[in-house]
Design a protein around this motif. Structure first.
Motif, PDB file in Angstrom:
ATOM      1  N   ALA A  80       0.849  -1.184   0.000  1.00 30.70           N
ATOM      2  CA  ALA A  80       0.000   0.000   0.000  1.00 30.70           C
ATOM      3  C   ALA A  80       0.891   1.241   0.000  1.00 30.70           C
ATOM      4  CB  ALA A  80      -0.909   0.003   1.219  1.00 30.70           C
ATOM      5  N   GLU A  81       0.463   2.243  -0.730  1.00 32.42           N
ATOM      6  CA  GLU A  81       1.212   3.499  -0.770  1.00 32.42           C
ATOM      7  C   GLU A  81       0.531   4.521   0.123  1.00 32.42           C
ATOM      8  OE1 GLU A  81       1.538   4.583  -4.876  1.00 32.42           O
ATOM      9  OE2 GLU A  81       2.920   2.948  -5.317  1.00 32.42           O
ATOM     10  N   GLY A  82       1.305   5.512   0.552  1.00 33.24           N
ATOM     11  CA  GLY A  82       0.750   6.606   1.343  1.00 33.24           C
ATOM     12  C   GLY A  82       0.396   6.227   2.768  1.00 33.24           C
ATOM     13  N   PHE A  83       1.045   5.207   3.339  1.00 31.84           N
ATOM     14  CA  PHE A  83       0.761   4.761   4.703  1.00 31.84           C
ATOM     15  C   PHE A  83       1.222   5.839   5.678  1.00 31.84           C
ATOM     16  CE2 PHE A  83       1.850   1.369   8.106  1.00 31.84           C
ATOM     17  CZ  PHE A  83       0.569   1.452   8.648  1.00 31.84           C
ATOM     18  N   ARG A  84       0.277   6.381   6.458  1.00 32.44           N
ATOM     19  CA  ARG A  84       0.585   7.495   7.351  1.00 32.44           C
ATOM     20  C   ARG A  84      -0.403   7.535   8.508  1.00 32.44           C
ATOM     21  NH1 ARG A  84      -1.959   8.466   2.895  1.00 32.44           N
ATOM     22  NH2 ARG A  84      -3.765   9.820   2.746  1.00 32.44           N
ATOM     23  N   SER A  85      -0.034   8.237   9.556  1.00 33.17           N
ATOM     24  CA  SER A  85      -0.995   8.483  10.633  1.00 33.17           C
ATOM     25  C   SER A  85      -1.666   9.813  10.320  1.00 33.17           C
ATOM     26  CB  SER A  85      -0.311   8.523  11.997  1.00 33.17           C
ATOM     27  OG  SER A  85       0.626   9.566  12.051  1.00 33.17           O
ATOM     28  N   SER A  86      -2.989   9.857  10.451  1.00 33.70           N
ATOM     29  CA  SER A  86      -3.715  11.084  10.109  1.00 33.70           C
ATOM     30  C   SER A  86      -4.211  11.817  11.348  1.00 33.70           C
ATOM     31  CB  SER A  86      -4.873  10.779   9.160  1.00 33.70           C
ATOM     32  OG  SER A  86      -5.781   9.879   9.748  1.00 33.70           O
ATOM     33  N   ASN A  98      -3.486   4.455   0.766  1.00 31.44           N
ATOM     34  CA  ASN A  98      -4.192   4.430  -0.513  1.00 31.44           C
ATOM     35  C   ASN A  98      -4.725   3.035  -0.806  1.00 31.44           C
ATOM     36  OD1 ASN A  98      -3.373   7.081  -0.778  1.00 31.44           O
ATOM     37  ND2 ASN A  98      -1.657   6.588  -2.111  1.00 31.44           N
ATOM     38  N   LYS A  99      -5.961   2.970  -1.259  1.00 31.75           N
ATOM     39  CA  LYS A  99      -6.579   1.712  -1.681  1.00 31.75           C
ATOM     40  C   LYS A  99      -5.872   1.229  -2.947  1.00 31.75           C
ATOM     41  CE  LYS A  99     -11.038  -0.037  -3.231  1.00 31.75           C
ATOM     42  NZ  LYS A  99     -12.465   0.245  -3.351  1.00 31.75           N
ATOM     43  N   ILE A 100      -5.695  -0.078  -3.067  1.00 30.56           N
ATOM     44  CA  ILE A 100      -5.053  -0.641  -4.253  1.00 30.56           C
ATOM     45  C   ILE A 100      -6.113  -0.989  -5.304  1.00 30.56           C
ATOM     46  CG2 ILE A 100      -3.666  -2.560  -5.131  1.00 30.56           C
ATOM     47  CD1 ILE A 100      -2.201  -2.524  -2.426  1.00 30.56           C
ATOM     48  N   ASN A 101      -7.046  -1.855  -4.945  1.00 22.84           N
ATOM     49  CA  ASN A 101      -8.186  -2.212  -5.803  1.00 22.84           C
ATOM     50  C   ASN A 101      -9.185  -2.964  -4.937  1.00 22.84           C
ATOM     51  OD1 ASN A 101      -7.434  -5.012  -5.712  1.00 22.84           O
ATOM     52  ND2 ASN A 101      -5.946  -4.618  -7.332  1.00 22.84           N
ATOM     53  N   ASP A 121     -15.573  -0.100  -0.236  1.00 23.24           N
ATOM     54  CA  ASP A 121     -16.206   0.238  -1.505  1.00 23.24           C
ATOM     55  C   ASP A 121     -15.811   1.653  -1.898  1.00 23.24           C
ATOM     56  OD1 ASP A 121     -17.498  -2.208  -1.611  1.00 23.24           O
ATOM     57  OD2 ASP A 121     -19.275  -1.456  -0.563  1.00 23.24           O
ATOM     58  N   GLY A 122     -15.841   1.935  -3.169  1.00 22.94           N
ATOM     59  CA  GLY A 122     -15.581   3.282  -3.640  1.00 22.94           C
ATOM     60  C   GLY A 122     -14.108   3.603  -3.714  1.00 22.94           C
ATOM     61  N   ASP A 123     -13.840   4.831  -4.124  1.00 22.21           N
ATOM     62  CA  ASP A 123     -12.467   5.304  -4.241  1.00 22.21           C
ATOM     63  C   ASP A 123     -12.057   5.992  -2.952  1.00 22.21           C
ATOM     64  OD1 ASP A 123     -12.322   4.399  -6.887  1.00 22.21           O
ATOM     65  OD2 ASP A 123     -13.214   6.250  -7.648  1.00 22.21           O
ATOM     66  N   GLY A 124     -10.867   6.531  -2.965  1.00 21.44           N
ATOM     67  CA  GLY A 124     -10.388   7.254  -1.786  1.00 21.44           C
ATOM     68  C   GLY A 124      -9.562   6.376  -0.891  1.00 21.44           C
ATOM     69  N   PRO A 125      -8.966   6.986   0.137  1.00 20.13           N
ATOM     70  CA  PRO A 125      -8.057   6.246   1.014  1.00 20.13           C
ATOM     71  C   PRO A 125      -8.798   5.287   1.950  1.00 20.13           C
ATOM     72  CG  PRO A 125      -8.336   8.471   1.815  1.00 20.13           C
ATOM     73  CD  PRO A 125      -9.068   8.395   0.505  1.00 20.13           C
ATOM     74  N   ARG A 151       0.590 -12.346   1.037  1.00 19.94           N
ATOM     75  CA  ARG A 151       0.875 -11.024   1.590  1.00 19.94           C
ATOM     76  C   ARG A 151       2.006 -10.329   0.843  1.00 19.94           C
ATOM     77  NH1 ARG A 151       0.558 -11.414   8.195  1.00 19.94           N
ATOM     78  NH2 ARG A 151      -1.508 -12.352   8.256  1.00 19.94           N
ATOM     79  N   SER A 152       1.905  -9.014   0.795  1.00 20.31           N
ATOM     80  CA  SER A 152       3.007  -8.208   0.271  1.00 20.31           C
ATOM     81  C   SER A 152       4.157  -8.239   1.275  1.00 20.31           C
ATOM     82  CB  SER A 152       2.537  -6.765   0.048  1.00 20.31           C
ATOM     83  OG  SER A 152       2.267  -6.137   1.294  1.00 20.31           O
ATOM     84  N   SER A 153       5.253  -7.605   0.926  1.00 26.08           N
ATOM     85  CA  SER A 153       6.408  -7.566   1.831  1.00 26.08           C
ATOM     86  C   SER A 153       6.156  -6.696   3.049  1.00 26.08           C
ATOM     87  CB  SER A 153       7.649  -7.085   1.074  1.00 26.08           C
ATOM     88  OG  SER A 153       7.400  -5.836   0.463  1.00 26.08           O
ATOM     89  N   GLY A 154       5.210  -5.762   2.974  1.00 17.43           N
ATOM     90  CA  GLY A 154       4.813  -4.962   4.126  1.00 17.43           C
ATOM     91  C   GLY A 154       5.535  -3.620   4.205  1.00 17.43           C
ATOM     92  N   VAL A 155       4.844  -2.632   4.751  1.00 15.97           N
ATOM     93  CA  VAL A 155       5.417  -1.312   5.000  1.00 15.97           C
ATOM     94  C   VAL A 155       5.228  -0.983   6.473  1.00 15.97           C
ATOM     95  CG1 VAL A 155       5.216  -0.372   2.673  1.00 15.97           C
ATOM     96  CG2 VAL A 155       3.284  -0.214   4.214  1.00 15.97           C
ATOM     97  N   GLN A 156       6.198  -0.263   7.047  1.00 17.09           N
ATOM     98  CA  GLN A 156       6.139   0.065   8.478  1.00 17.09           C
ATOM     99  C   GLN A 156       5.962   1.553   8.688  1.00 17.09           C
ATOM    100  OE1 GLN A 156       9.487  -1.478  10.692  1.00 17.09           O
ATOM    101  NE2 GLN A 156       8.317  -3.309  11.211  1.00 17.09           N
ATOM    102  N   LEU A 157       5.346   1.865   9.828  1.00 20.33           N
ATOM    103  CA  LEU A 157       5.111   3.244  10.247  1.00 20.33           C
ATOM    104  C   LEU A 157       5.220   3.306  11.748  1.00 20.33           C
ATOM    105  CD1 LEU A 157       3.885   6.159   9.702  1.00 20.33           C
ATOM    106  CD2 LEU A 157       1.691   5.093  10.161  1.00 20.33           C
ATOM    107  N   THR A 158       5.908   4.315  12.258  1.00 24.30           N
ATOM    108  CA  THR A 158       5.944   4.558  13.698  1.00 24.30           C
ATOM    109  C   THR A 158       5.134   5.799  13.985  1.00 24.30           C
ATOM    110  OG1 THR A 158       8.125   3.548  13.867  1.00 24.30           O
ATOM    111  CG2 THR A 158       7.462   5.009  15.655  1.00 24.30           C
TER     112      THR A 158
END
Length: 161
Positions: A80-86, A98-101, A121-125, A151-158
């Motif tokens: 997934a792209e754009g992985f962040r804390s909001s 970001n949603k992939i599909n 469902d739908g677009d958007g994050p 599973r994908s390789s994974g992304v990390q966020l602190t």
């Protein structure tokens, strides 16, 4: 095995006189019987991430093909792209990516637990709130994209509360 752009197939060698033809996506690849004992290993490259492929393998002797055997295999989905804390407060952190599909879901890992998250469902994050957290604490989250149980390789966020 598989990654985002390739799938490695393996099968038992019959003998030195038998070669193979691998069919998938309207293409055919001729594969010679390798020297020595052990399995035949062939890697199919230039594939699309998060896609299911059907492979048909034929053994060939004197230009005569066997009836063939088919298997389905999938490539790993992209991360997934754009992985962040909001948003964060004293007891929760809201994560967004970001949603992939529609076919790709997600698994969120943190503190030794896993949470399954369907693709909305739908677009958007995609938005997910992790609650019951401790104030003033640093958390490490790992997000995996999941397609057909791979599973994908994974992304990390602190992020901190």
């Amino acid at each position: 095995s598989q990654n985002e752009s390739s799938i490695t197939l393996q099968w038992n060698k019959i003998n030195n006189n038998i070669s193979f033809v691998l069919q998938y996506d309207g293409t055919e690849t001729n594969i010679s019987s390798p020297a020595g004992d052990g399995p035949v290993i062939h890697t199919v490259t230039s594939l699309t991430a998060g896609t299911k492929y059907t492979f048909t393998l034929f053994s060939v002797l004197d230009n005569v093909r066997s009836s063939g055997v088919s298997i389905a295999a999938v490539t790993k989905p992209q991360n997934a792209e754009g992985f962040r804390s909001s948003i964060q407060d004293e007891s929760s952190i809201t994560l967004q990516w970001n949603k992939i599909n529609n076919s790709t879901s997600f698994v969120l890992q943190f503190n030794g637990s896993e949470t399954f998250i369907s693709s909305p469902d739908g677009d958007g994050p995609v938005t997910h709130t992790v609650s019951s957290l401790t104030a003033g604490t640093r958390y490490t989250f790992t997000l995996f994209s999941v397609f057909e149980s791979i599973r994908s390789s994974g992304v990390q966020l602190t992020a901190v509360t």
